[in-house]
Scaffold this motif. Structure first.
Motif, PDB file in Angstrom:
ATOM      1  N   VAL A 163       3.619  12.400  11.262  1.00 48.25           N
ATOM      2  CA  VAL A 163       4.769  12.026  12.085  1.00 48.25           C
ATOM      3  C   VAL A 163       5.495  13.236  12.654  1.00 48.25           C
ATOM      4  N   GLU A 164       6.267  12.961  13.686  1.00 56.59           N
ATOM      5  CA  GLU A 164       7.298  13.881  14.146  1.00 56.59           C
ATOM      6  C   GLU A 164       8.597  13.373  13.534  1.00 56.59           C
ATOM      7  N   GLN A 165       9.236  14.199  12.722  1.00 58.82           N
ATOM      8  CA  GLN A 165      10.472  13.795  12.044  1.00 58.82           C
ATOM      9  C   GLN A 165      11.656  14.136  12.937  1.00 58.82           C
ATOM     10  N   VAL A 166      12.230  13.133  13.557  1.00 59.06           N
ATOM     11  CA  VAL A 166      13.372  13.332  14.445  1.00 59.06           C
ATOM     12  C   VAL A 166      14.581  13.789  13.625  1.00 59.06           C
TER      13      VAL A 166
ATOM     14  N   VAL B 189       0.866  -1.174   0.000  1.00 62.57           N
ATOM     15  CA  VAL B 189       0.000   0.000   0.000  1.00 62.57           C
ATOM     16  C   VAL B 189       0.907   1.229   0.000  1.00 62.57           C
ATOM     17  N   GLN B 190       0.506   2.231  -0.773  1.00 68.89           N
ATOM     18  CA  GLN B 190       1.300   3.460  -0.833  1.00 68.89           C
ATOM     19  C   GLN B 190       1.058   4.286   0.430  1.00 68.89           C
ATOM     20  N   VAL B 191       2.125   4.960   0.882  1.00 68.95           N
ATOM     21  CA  VAL B 191       2.070   5.738   2.114  1.00 68.95           C
ATOM     22  C   VAL B 191       2.594   7.147   1.860  1.00 68.95           C
ATOM     23  N   VAL B 192       1.783   8.140   2.195  1.00 74.24           N
ATOM     24  CA  VAL B 192       2.217   9.534   2.178  1.00 74.24           C
ATOM     25  C   VAL B 192       2.553   9.886   3.617  1.00 74.24           C
ATOM     26  N   THR B 193       3.753  10.407   3.837  1.00 78.26           N
ATOM     27  CA  THR B 193       4.188  10.748   5.190  1.00 78.26           C
ATOM     28  C   THR B 193       4.296  12.255   5.316  1.00 78.26           C
ATOM     29  N   GLN B 194       3.560  12.788   6.288  1.00 75.92           N
ATOM     30  CA  GLN B 194       3.419  14.230   6.483  1.00 75.92           C
ATOM     31  C   GLN B 194       3.906  14.611   7.882  1.00 75.92           C
ATOM     32  N   GLU B 195       4.584  15.741   7.964  1.00 76.16           N
ATOM     33  CA  GLU B 195       5.071  16.231   9.252  1.00 76.16           C
ATOM     34  C   GLU B 195       3.917  16.840  10.046  1.00 76.16           C
ATOM     35  N   ALA B 196       3.786  16.441  11.294  1.00 76.52           N
ATOM     36  CA  ALA B 196       2.670  16.882  12.130  1.00 76.52           C
ATOM     37  C   ALA B 196       2.646  18.391  12.347  1.00 76.52           C
ATOM     38  N   LEU B 197       3.779  18.992  12.661  1.00 73.76           N
ATOM     39  CA  LEU B 197       3.799  20.416  13.002  1.00 73.76           C
ATOM     40  C   LEU B 197       3.604  21.332  11.804  1.00 73.76           C
ATOM     41  N   SER B 198       4.225  21.005  10.683  1.00 76.46           N
ATOM     42  CA  SER B 198       4.199  21.920   9.528  1.00 76.46           C
ATOM     43  C   SER B 198       3.230  21.503   8.428  1.00 76.46           C
TER      44      SER B 198
END
Length: 129
Positions: A88-91, A17-26
């Motif tokens: 996500v939160e990108q560490v 399955v395709q996944v789009v990953t987005q930053e929570a804060l921005s």
């Protein structure tokens, strides 16, 4: 928890399955990747993003080499049930293997692709082998 929730996902013929990953804060889209059932289960169990690497044909814990893990805040499934959205939160502020904040650093400008995002840390520094 039962694994029945995994059956709701409309997996592709190759089990992905395709996944789009987005930053929570921005709300910045950081990257697009793929998951199989195991990657999605691990993501839910650990609250850190796991993906399926199509090129390496193996599970991949985001940040396993770089330390730039993605702490998952929310997972959503689209209306066709064939795309996931990870918030996500990108560490470390770096999501791209090129050392940039996100993977969408090429912008089309008058028929030319222009790099519009700087390298935060060189890949040589990130992936010391």
């Amino acid at each position: 928890m039962s694994d029945n929730w995994l059956n709701k996902v409309n997996w592709s013929e190759d089990g992905l399955v395709q996944v789009v990953t987005q930053e929570a804060l921005s709300n910045t889209v950081l990257m697009v990747a793929w998951m199989n059932r195991e990657a999605l289960k691990l993501t839910v169990q650990t609250n850190e993003a796991h993906y399926w690497s199509r090129s390496r044909k193996k599970l991949w814990h985001k940040g396993e080499e770089s330390g730039h893990v993605q702490k998952v805040k929310e997972i959503r499934l689209d209306c066709d049930e064939d795309v996931l959205l990870l918030t996500v939160e990108q560490v470390g502020g770096i999501a791209c293997h090129t050392g940039r904040h996100n993977c969408f650093f090429n912008k089309l400008d008058n028929g030319q692709w222009v790099v519009v995002s700087p390298v935060i840390k060189s890949p040589e520094e990130i992936y010391k082998k």
